[in-house]
Design an enzyme around this catalytic site. Structure first.
Site, PDB file in Angstrom:
ATOM      1  N   ASP A  11       0.837  -1.100  -0.035  1.00 40.72           N
ATOM      2  CA  ASP A  11      -0.192  -0.131  -0.049  1.00 40.72           C
ATOM      3  C   ASP A  11       0.919   1.384   0.027  1.00 40.72           C
ATOM      4  O   ASP A  11       2.152   1.082   0.513  1.00 40.72           O
ATOM      5  CB  ASP A  11      -1.053   0.082   1.125  1.00 40.72           C
ATOM      6  N   SER A  12       0.239   2.200  -0.308  1.00 41.47           N
ATOM      7  CA  SER A  12       0.856   3.514  -0.344  1.00 41.47           C
ATOM      8  C   SER A  12       1.406   3.839   0.948  1.00 41.47           C
ATOM      9  O   SER A  12       2.442   4.678   1.417  1.00 41.47           O
ATOM     10  CB  SER A  12       0.126   4.843  -0.943  1.00 41.47           C
TER      11      SER A  12
END
Lengths: 272, 272
Positions: A11-12
């Site tokens: 994920d970011s």
């Protein structure tokens, strides 16, 4: 690749932890490795090409750990990079957009579905395309909420600022007669109580995490790569490109597990 | 293979119609082709080798129709033939045992799960193996019910004989403290009210049909082969090796759809 290897999640930042929470519940036999690119978060406002590059860098970091499956637990990255990564890897790759779409179509009764996400996700029209392909009569309202991810990443989701921002951003959705709202960013379930409060209790909020993990569970069976309980020896691992302390504070609050091990790492640029 | 092709379903007879019923609900955009080998039903008492051969014959009949996915909607055939057929075909192949297992593990609270099925399915220990692999502490009670399929196939599921047979067969399960019972044969949901009556209203009956169709839905997305509503032009087709009239009577009663088209066909022996 062996059944005993881990499932990788990228994920970011911390948003994919909402998918991890569901994986801990649904897949107790599996070892999980998580990587959040907190140092470069948010991905939402970045150009697609850059998001694709960052996603590949995360992917390669996890491939080095011999993961048996990859979950792109980030809507922005799923929207622009899933097809390419899925085509190139020889392990199953799962995104979060189609599971969210399926769950929303199951939930809606009036066919009026809202989608909130990062600027990148909304601009990609990925949810609209997927919803329209399955159910052309759906009336879709999309809204980018660029302020939400920074609030979650700075661990301010319980603050009065968060309440004000969510209320101001979502106010314009109240007249759309939506009965279902897709939380089209894995960070947003962390703001769920605030979002539900603005939308009203009757609007069903779709957190694609649960549906994504059901897909993972099914694919583990389909490809016969599920782990057996007796082989779950090693602990889950969490990596971040940002502050391990800040990541751990949010993870502890959200996952409520003891002894979450978080390490800070550096990602290397990847040349294809 | 194209997204507009049909999904194929095979069963020893009419049992797979319980999966079709769920597919009609969950996958309205998909065209379905069903083949029931009613002339050679039941498969349950037959040797495994013969079931494998018959299953290949049905599979080849449907491959000629250019199906894009195959659902082995028969537990007996899934138990002995799924792995082999899945390994050899280049389209996705789905069985009914793992979906049933997942649904049962989700449903149980006391970890006491019953499995009823044909002699072939019970002898294969396929459910026990799958349950034990995922949740070693499950206490499993298995029971073959060889009289159930003939009752359904002869369209006597509403008769007093059916009631008596179900009651006598399942009586011995009443002391096992099961909270979940897997209907490990796709014919059995047609006897569901009778089975529920004997087991008591608190026992959760697992009909793998719904879970199997959820798996199909997910795989259509995963392999990007779902159909779009505007391309569903042709009707669903039903084939049987037995009496089309008898098949249609049961299908009409069970599916409650107008205009079910049933054709009798002959299967050719298949040489690998």
């Amino acid at each position: 690749m062996s059944n005993h290897e881990a499932i990788g999640f990228i994920d970011s930042g911390v948003g994919g932890l909402t998918v991890i929470k569901e994986a801990l519940r649904q897949l107790p036999n599996e070892r999980l490795i998580y990587l959040g690119d907190t140092a470069r978060c948010p991905y939402g406002p970045r150009p697609g090409e850059q998001v694709i590059q960052f996603t590949w860098e995360m992917t390669h970091f996890l491939l080095e750990k011999n993961i048996k499956m990859l979950v792109i637990a980030c809507n922005t990255a799923t929207a622009v990079a899933l097809d390419e990564i899925k085509a190139k890897l020889d392990i199953p790759v799962v995104g979060v957009i189609l599971p969210g779409t399926r769950a929303a179509l199951k939930a809606t009764e009036n066919n009026r579905i809202g989608v909130i996400g990062t600027a990148g996700t909304i601009k990609s029209h990925a949810y609209e395309a997927a919803l329209k392909r399955k159910a052309p009569n759906t009336i879709i309202t999309s809204l980018a909420c660029p302020k939400f991810v920074p609030i979650v990443e700075s661990n301010e989701s319980h603050s009065s600022v968060a309440k004000k921002v969510v209320s101001e951003t979502l106010g314009q959705l109240q007249l759309k007669k939506l009965d279902t709202l897709i939380l089209g960013c894995t960070h947003y379930p962390i703001l769920r109580p605030l979002i539900q409060n603005v939308m009203g209790s009757k609007v069903k909020l779709i957190d694609s995490g649960a549906e994504t993990v059901s897909e993972v569970s099914m694919l583990l069976d389909y490809f016969d790569i599920a782990n057996s309980p007796q082989f779950k020896n090693e602990p889950n691992d969490f990596f971040t490109t940002g502050s391990a302390k800040m990541f751990k504070a949010i993870a502890d609050d959200w996952l409520k597990q003891e002894a979450i091990n978080v390490q800070q790492i550096k990602l290397s640029p990847f040349e294809d």
